[in-house]
Design a protein around this motif. Structure first.
Motif, short mmCIF file in Angstrom:
data_model
loop_
_atom_site.label_atom_id
_atom_site.label_comp_id
_atom_site.label_asym_id
_atom_site.label_seq_id
_atom_site.Cartn_x
_atom_site.Cartn_y
_atom_site.Cartn_z
N PHE A 278 39.20 49.39 49.85
CA PHE A 278 40.17 49.06 50.68
C PHE A 278 39.91 47.59 51.43
CE2 PHE A 278 42.68 48.97 54.83
CZ PHE A 278 44.07 48.43 54.35
N ASN A 279 40.58 46.56 51.44
CA ASN A 279 40.72 45.23 51.96
C ASN A 279 39.50 44.38 51.15
OD1 ASN A 279 41.50 43.60 54.09
ND2 ASN A 279 39.58 43.53 54.85
N SER A 280 39.42 45.06 49.99
CA SER A 280 38.58 43.99 48.94
C SER A 280 39.71 42.99 48.43
CB SER A 280 38.19 44.98 47.93
OG SER A 280 39.09 45.47 47.07
N PRO A 281 39.21 42.13 47.80
CA PRO A 281 40.14 41.00 47.25
C PRO A 281 40.81 41.35 46.36
CG PRO A 281 37.66 40.33 47.32
CD PRO A 281 37.80 41.64 47.51
N VAL A 282 40.46 42.56 45.42
CA VAL A 282 41.51 43.11 44.50
C VAL A 282 42.54 43.71 45.29
CG1 VAL A 282 41.84 44.94 42.88
CG2 VAL A 282 39.82 43.49 42.77
N ILE A 457 29.72 45.51 63.93
CA ILE A 457 30.49 46.93 63.96
C ILE A 457 30.41 47.70 62.30
CG2 ILE A 457 32.58 45.95 63.12
CD1 ILE A 457 34.02 47.77 65.18
N ASN A 458 29.87 46.78 61.67
CA ASN A 458 29.66 47.56 60.36
C ASN A 458 28.35 48.37 60.45
OD1 ASN A 458 31.58 47.05 58.13
ND2 ASN A 458 30.86 44.94 57.91
N LYS A 459 27.59 48.09 61.35
CA LYS A 459 26.11 48.82 61.44
C LYS A 459 26.86 50.03 62.19
CE LYS A 459 23.08 45.09 62.08
NZ LYS A 459 22.24 44.40 62.85
N ILE A 460 27.73 50.03 63.14
CA ILE A 460 28.23 51.24 63.72
C ILE A 460 28.99 52.13 62.39
CG2 ILE A 460 29.75 52.25 65.33
CD1 ILE A 460 27.45 50.57 66.49
N GLU A 558 36.92 55.07 50.49
CA GLU A 558 38.22 53.97 50.89
C GLU A 558 37.53 52.85 51.33
OE1 GLU A 558 40.98 54.30 50.33
OE2 GLU A 558 41.40 56.39 49.76
N PHE A 559 36.41 52.89 52.22
CA PHE A 559 36.00 51.73 53.01
C PHE A 559 34.52 51.65 52.50
CE2 PHE A 559 38.90 54.17 55.77
CZ PHE A 559 39.96 53.36 55.68
N TYR A 560 33.66 51.01 53.44
CA TYR A 560 32.33 50.86 53.12
C TYR A 560 32.18 49.85 51.85
CZ TYR A 560 31.08 54.33 56.67
OH TYR A 560 31.12 54.97 57.70
N GLN A 561 32.39 48.55 51.87
CA GLN A 561 32.26 47.76 50.79
C GLN A 561 30.96 46.90 51.01
OE1 GLN A 561 35.34 44.69 50.32
NE2 GLN A 561 36.01 45.20 52.38
#
Length: 878
Positions: A278-282, A457-460, A558-561
């Motif tokens: 999710f929220n990737s360029p694609v 916040i990615n570290k969190i 879903e996340f973690y890109q």
């Protein structure tokens, strides 16, 4: 031809002229005029008064001459013809007396007329001169009046203009006051600028007190406009930040979470885009732009007051003052929004200490919903901050693109320790971690689209995944411990064919022909029974491992890109810890209090766990989160479990050795016996029974290599121990009967080999794959050959013992000393051992070799040989 036409035209004109009545002649031409022709007529505007009839007759002829371009020539001919036709006219007139009298009378009349005309002209000239004088005087008088009137009119016009501008100033002054009261400060400033311009241009040199008063009030009004516009911004801060931050950020969050995310899930499933997040360029490229228009920030956060204020201070050339005042107010609002977090504190303490201190400021009752509301409020301020600075072209932040981002960067640095502390202390359950992961995932997506820094916040977010992985490990550890405690340490028996197939799909099994799955009633589902070599612990553990891995992958789906390598490392480390810190450690702790049967089953299970780890290494390499097909993973738990398996094997051997040693302690041989026994001793039977039960029942499911190794080891230990007893713990003199009894016992033990490995080579059915059916004939042949080789090798362990017994049965040292006989019958007996055994079987040294006692012993041994042959036949030995 042209000449003929010209002459004809000229002749016609002459005829018309001669036939014309020339009684009245307005003027005559002198000789020079006639030479000039028609051009003279045109120059002096002299013409003949011809009647209409004559003119009509001339017209076609003149047209013809003009069209043929011969008009000049025709005129010249006409003049010539006149001279020709009227050449004698003057003479004719002078000769006519009547005509002469008429001319004389006419001359007198003309002279009288001339005098009359001259007198009339003089009178009229005098009158005209008088009138002209009067008129001139009148014009001069009127002109003077006009000039005077014009000056007055000009002054009146100037007064009107002046009064109009004064009225305009008054109107602008009143309008400015009204606009200030209405809050239209920029329009008020424009009115003031117009008022100031009019005054300076038109009234600067006038001594109007009321205008000076109005002009003097301009700075005061400008100051008031400045203050009121700043107050308007402050009130805008209060209304927007206090009322709208949470609602706007919630609207953004809900739009991402309830609209964009479900749309992406549908698109991902339909288009097979499982590798993208999710929220990737694609994903961004597939969004519905119409839906995104609902998030119009200009509507959510109107900034009209800021635009007016910027225009006001730009007009006043005091934009620096505005920026300074804005910064003071903005810092105050930031501190108020971030409260109770102090953004101006120092970071001297460690992260853990900071987290606990900040947690104290938030309070012990700070709930998860309050934390989310607080973070959404901060997100709303970030949205507002980005919109404000972008809409004002970063003018309020000194045109620095980084200044407006200082708030978020500073906030997340200060807030991260508390967030880490909160996650570690409060977010503990699997549901809470998943919920918080989803919240942070959407939160980060909104921040990314605002071009805010998300590294911290990615570290969190990564910390949440680490804790989730640790929680899954704890769950697996607890469930595996429970499974291990409840395991029956028996081969798994399945009486349901569907369940059997499910178990085969769940578990990782061995390749080749080493599986030992016993199946009965494969043709009938009602009578189906399958016995798998591993205990229920293994398939349940496989299920738990797969479930844990699926949960980890689903958590990241879903996340973690970002930080894919680190994510992959966490997944791999978690699976590795499952096999190393749980499976290995728990099973290892079980080995100290486990029986031989349980230890054998654990050894079998460990073989399968090692297979599972190897297979899982391939799965992790193939399905790694970095999406790199070149990644090859080898879990360290392979070596750890292999070491544990070797250790378990050693422990099992030690247990069996211990049992054998315990049984050997009860074995006693009557070396002085004079009676040949028909059955082996009870202690030897116990040993044989133990070995048979051990390898046909307890250890039957062990891998053939392990089981064969144990069998070889135990038989080698037994034969070595009995040979040691024979050589070093037997008395100096042995009776032949005791030797035969000893041989009977050893032969009984040797007979166990044929029970462990039947000579017909028949083996139990052992399918090696999920397909139920009989093994192939080639596999049976290989199994039979392997059994024959194993059986022959086991028999070879008794070779040393057998040769020593045979030597005792015929203790002829001279025969032994013959090299050809020794190498054929006693190759493993050393000379000193042979001499010792020979000494044990002869009479005591005191009796001597030729005594009568010696012959009786030989005879007794000879009698025993016949009995030994009968016993050998009884035990099926030649």
């Amino acid at each position: 031809m042209e000449s003929n036409a010209q002459n004809q035209t000229s002749a016609e004109l002459q005829k018309i002229l001669l036939s014309t009545d020339l009684s009245f002649l307005k003027s005559t031409f002198d000789e020079e005029d006639r030479k000039k022709g028609a051009s003279v007529v045109q120059d002096y505007e002299e013409e003949l008064d011809l009647d209409e009839h004559t003119m009509n007759r001339w017209t076609p002829l003149l047209r013809t001459a003009i069209e043929s371009d011969t008009l000049q020539a025709v005129v010249d001919d006409l003049y010539n013809s006149v001279e020709d036709n009227f050449e004698n006219l003057e003479t004719h007139i002078l000769q006519d007396s009547q005509l002469s009298d008429n001319l004389t009378a006419s001359v007198n009349q003309i002279g009288a007329i001339k005098e009359i005309i001259e007198e009339s002209l003089l009178r009229e000239t005098a009158d005209l001169q008088v009138q002209l004088t009067q008129t001139t005087n009148d014009v001069i008088s009127r002109k003077q009046s006009y000039i005077n009137n014009k000056k007055t009119s000009t002054k009146i016009s100037e007064c009107i203009i002046l009064i109009s501008k004064i009225l305009q100033i008054l109107e602008l002054s009143n309008k400015c006051q009204d606009l200030i009261q209405d809050g239209s400060y920029y329009k008020a400033l424009q009115s003031l600028s117009s008022l100031e311009t009019i005054y300076l241009q038109d009234f600067k040199n006038y001594n109007f007190d009321f205008l000076k008063t109005i002009y003097a009030s301009i700075p005061i009004l400008k100051s008031k406009i400045k203050d009121e516009s700043l107050n308007l911004i402050k009130s805008s801060f209060s209304s927007n930040l206090e009322r709208k931050l949470l609602s706007v950020s919630t609207k953004f969050f809900d739009f991402y979470n309830e609209t964009l995310l479900p749309d992406w899930r549908n698109s991902k499933n339909e288009m097979k885009l499982g590798a993208f997040k999710f929220n990737s360029p694609v994903e961004i490229s597939l969004r519905d732009t119409e839906k995104e228009r609902t998030l119009d920030l200009s509507t959510l956060f109107p900034l009209d007051e800021f635009y007016d204020c910027i225009l006001i201070f730009q007009n006043l050339k005091e934009i620096d003052y505005l920026c300074n005042e804005f910064k003071i107010e903005y810092d105050f609002r930031i501190s108020k929004v971030a409260y109770p977090l102090d953004l101006k504190g120092h970071n001297s303490a460690t992260s853990t200490d900071q987290g606990s201190k900040i947690a104290a400021s938030f309070g012990d009752e700070f709930s998860s919903s309050e934390l989310k509301d607080y973070m959404l409020k901060i997100l709303g301020f970030v949205i507002y901050d980005k919109h404000l600075n972008k809409s004002t072209e970063y003018l309020l932040s000194y045109k620095s693109l980084s200044t407006s981002e200082n708030f978020w960067d500073l906030f997340i640095v200060r807030f991260s320790p508390f967030l880490e502390y909160y996650i570690k202390k409060t977010v503990n359950s699997e549901e809470d971690l998943i919920e918080f992961k989803d919240f942070l995932g959407v939160y980060i997506a909104v921040l990314e689209n605002l071009n805010a820094g998300v590294e911290q916040i990615n570290k969190i977010h990564m910390l949440v995944f680490r804790k989730y992985a640790a929680l899954l490990f704890q769950i697996f550890d607890a469930e595996f411990t429970s499974l291990l405690e409840d395991d029956d340490f028996m081969p798994l028996t399945v009486n349901d064919q569907a369940l059997y197939q499910k178990v085969l799909k769940i578990c990782w099994l061995k390749d080749g022909g080493s599986e030992k799955i016993q199946i009965e009633g494969a043709e009938s589902p009602e009578g189906f029974l399958a016995t798998l070599p591993f205990s229920p612990l293994y398939p349940m553990s496989c299920t738990l491992v797969k479930k844990t891995h699926n949960n980890l992958i689903t958590f990241l789906s879903e996340f973690y890109q970002y930080n894919l390598s680190e994510l992959n490392q966490i997944v791999v480390q978690t699976i590795d810890d499952i096999f190393t810190r749980t499976v290995n450690s728990r099973i290892k702790s079980k080995l100290d209090t486990t029986s031989r049967e349980e230890m054998a089953q654990l050894l079998i299970n460990l073989d399968y766990f090692i297979i599972a780890v190897k297979e899982f290494s391939q799965i992790l390499s193939r399905e790694n989160t970095t999406l790199n097909p070149d990644v090859e993973l080898t879990l360290s738990s392979i070596k750890v479990l292999t070491d544990l398996r070797n250790f378990t094997e050693t422990k099992l051997i030690e247990l069996i050795d211990s049992k054998i040693s315990d049984l050997l302690e009860f074995v006693e041989f009557e070396w002085s016996s004079t009676q040949v026994e028909r059955e082996p001793s009870f202690s030897i039977k116990d040993i044989a029974q133990f070995l048979e039960m051990m390898f046909t029942s307890t250890l039957v499911n062990l891998p053939d290599s392990v089981k064969t190794l144990l069998i070889f080891r135990e038989f080698d230990v037994l034969t070595g121990r009995f040979l040691d007893v024979l050589l070093h713990f037997s008395p100096p003199v042995l009776t032949p009967q005791s030797v035969l009894n000893f041989e009977l016992n050893m032969s009984f033990l040797e007979g166990i080999i044929s029970k462990l490995f039947p000579s017909d080579g028949s083996l139990p059915s052992s399918p090696t794959s999920p397909n139920i059916g009989a093994p192939l004939s080639a596999e049976s042949a290989r199994a039979s050959n392997l059994t024959d080789n194993t059986r022959r090798s086991l028999y070879s362990t008794f070779t040393d013992l057998r040769q020593h017994i045979e030597f005792l049965k015929s203790p002829d040292i001279t025969e032994y000393n013959d090299p050809s006989i020794r190498m054929r019958k006693f190759p493993r007996i050393k000379p000193e051992v042979a001499q010792m055994l020979h000494n044990k079987m002869i009479s005591p040294v005191s009796a001597g070799p030729d005594s009568a006692n010696s012959s009786s012993v030989d005879q007794s041994f000879a009698d025993s040989i016949g009995s030994h042959k009968r016993l050998a036949k009884f035990f099926n030995r030649a």
